[in-house]
Write a protein that holds these residues in place. Structure first.
Motif, PDB file in Angstrom:
ATOM      1  N   SER A  47     -11.623  -9.286  50.348  1.00 22.60           N
ATOM      2  CA  SER A  47     -12.600 -10.262  50.821  1.00 22.60           C
ATOM      3  C   SER A  47     -12.808 -11.301  49.728  1.00 22.60           C
ATOM      4  N   CYS A  48     -13.342 -12.445  50.138  1.00 26.67           N
ATOM      5  CA  CYS A  48     -13.581 -13.550  49.210  1.00 26.67           C
ATOM      6  C   CYS A  48     -14.855 -14.261  49.627  1.00 26.67           C
ATOM      7  N   GLU A 102      -6.484 -13.785  49.984  1.00 31.96           N
ATOM      8  CA  GLU A 102      -7.887 -13.948  49.572  1.00 31.96           C
ATOM      9  C   GLU A 102      -8.086 -15.220  48.750  1.00 31.96           C
ATOM     10  N   ILE A 124     -13.892 -12.185  44.320  1.00 29.88           N
ATOM     11  CA  ILE A 124     -12.812 -11.518  45.037  1.00 29.88           C
ATOM     12  C   ILE A 124     -13.023 -10.007  44.979  1.00 29.88           C
TER      13      ILE A 124
END
Length: 310
Positions: free
Chosen positions: A238-239, A266, A245
């Motif tokens: 996820s970002c 990401e 990150i």
């Protein structure tokens, strides 16, 4: 002269009496009877197809202090889902191994939420079925047996676990021989051994991920703020908009090209915080075969043995 078509009487032909003709007729017509009539039980014209396997959809686990799950009927399927309220302006859907989670604005009516689910029911049911089948496949895989000589997945290939008596617990990895040696103290439980090896895997993951992030950040012309390891069940990364990150440490089990795909994916979100055509164009600019990597990661995740029990 035209000959008559009537048969000529043959004096030498044997004579067949009436009793013989009757017996012949009985045998002849008996031979013509269908085999089905020889059985008293009626036979179906067509064999019924086998019953389809029962579809088991994953259901979210409700926390003790959480609101009760909601239920909706989608065709023949009764589906439970978790509803979360937020300040967002639209209804969002998330499906993972724990089932369906719906995030909706605080003021939207429950009936409107149900209608939104029904509008996307084909997509929802397809994804839930895929998750259910994937989970069932994983549960059928044999787990790693924690003994000397066990094979552990590391960067797309196996390494050998060696257990040696030692005054303290330690891990040493010989990259050339692909052997991970773990010192085992007296009375060490299996779960403690697993935790010790997991810590080594996580340290390797953080070191490797940091290197790959720097490499692909330079290619994309972006900078990330931080790296955190994740233990999510199925989400690889996820970002956030501010550059944080998160990468699933279990990626260290997979081949380096698959790790690079997730890293590039990401980091590309720092340029496009969505999955639009522009986003995929950014990914493709540094990782051309992103579609193949995405499919390979999905396939390998189904084949991967169960390494850690938790």
């Amino acid at each position: 002269m035209i000959q008559s078509s009537a048969p000529q009487k043959n004096e030498s032909s044997p004579k067949i009496d009436g009793d013989q003709l009757e017996l012949f007729a009985q045998d002849f017509f008996a031979a013509l009877e269908p085999a089905a009539k020889q059985s008293s039980a009626p036979q179906p014209l067509f064999k019924a197809p086998p019953a389809p396997p029962k579809v088991v959809f994953p259901t979210p686990v409700r926390a003790p202090d959480a609101p009760p799950l909601r239920r909706i009927q989608l065709g023949p399927h009764s589906l439970e889902f978790e509803l979360r309220r937020s300040s967002r302006r639209s209804i969002g859907f998330m499906i993972d191994d724990q089932g369906l989670r719906v995030t909706a604005p605080k003021r939207i009516a429950l009936a409107d939420i149900d209608n939104a689910i029904r509008a996307k029911q084909r997509w929802i049911l397809t994804k839930l079925r895929e998750r259910g089948e994937r989970r069932a496949t994983r549960q059928e895989r044999a787990p790693v047996v924690w003994v000397d000589g066990a094979q552990l997945p590391y960067l797309g290939a196996n390494i050998t676990l060696r257990l040696v008596d030692a005054p303290r617990s330690r891990c040493e990895f010989d990259a050339q021989a692909r052997v991970l040696t773990v010192g085992v103290v007296a009375g060490l439980a299996e779960w403690q051994l697993q935790e010790r090896v997991k810590i080594w895997f996580q340290a390797e993951a953080k070191r490797l991920f940091a290197e790959r992030l720097d490499l692909y950040a330079e290619k994309l012309g972006v900078r990330h703020a931080s790296l955190t390891l994740s233990s999510a069940g199925t989400r690889w990364g996820s970002c956030t908009v501010d550059g944080r990150i998160r990468l699933n440490w279990r990626l260290v089990h997979y081949a380096l090209p698959l790790v690079d795909y997730v890293v590039a994916h990401e980091l590309a979100h720092l340029l496009e915080m969505n999955h639009s055509a522009r986003f995929w164009a950014k990914v493709e600019s540094v990782y051309p075969d992103y579609d193949g990597a995405r499919l390979a990661l999905r396939q390998r995740s189904q084949e991967m043995p169960v390494v850690f029990s938790a």
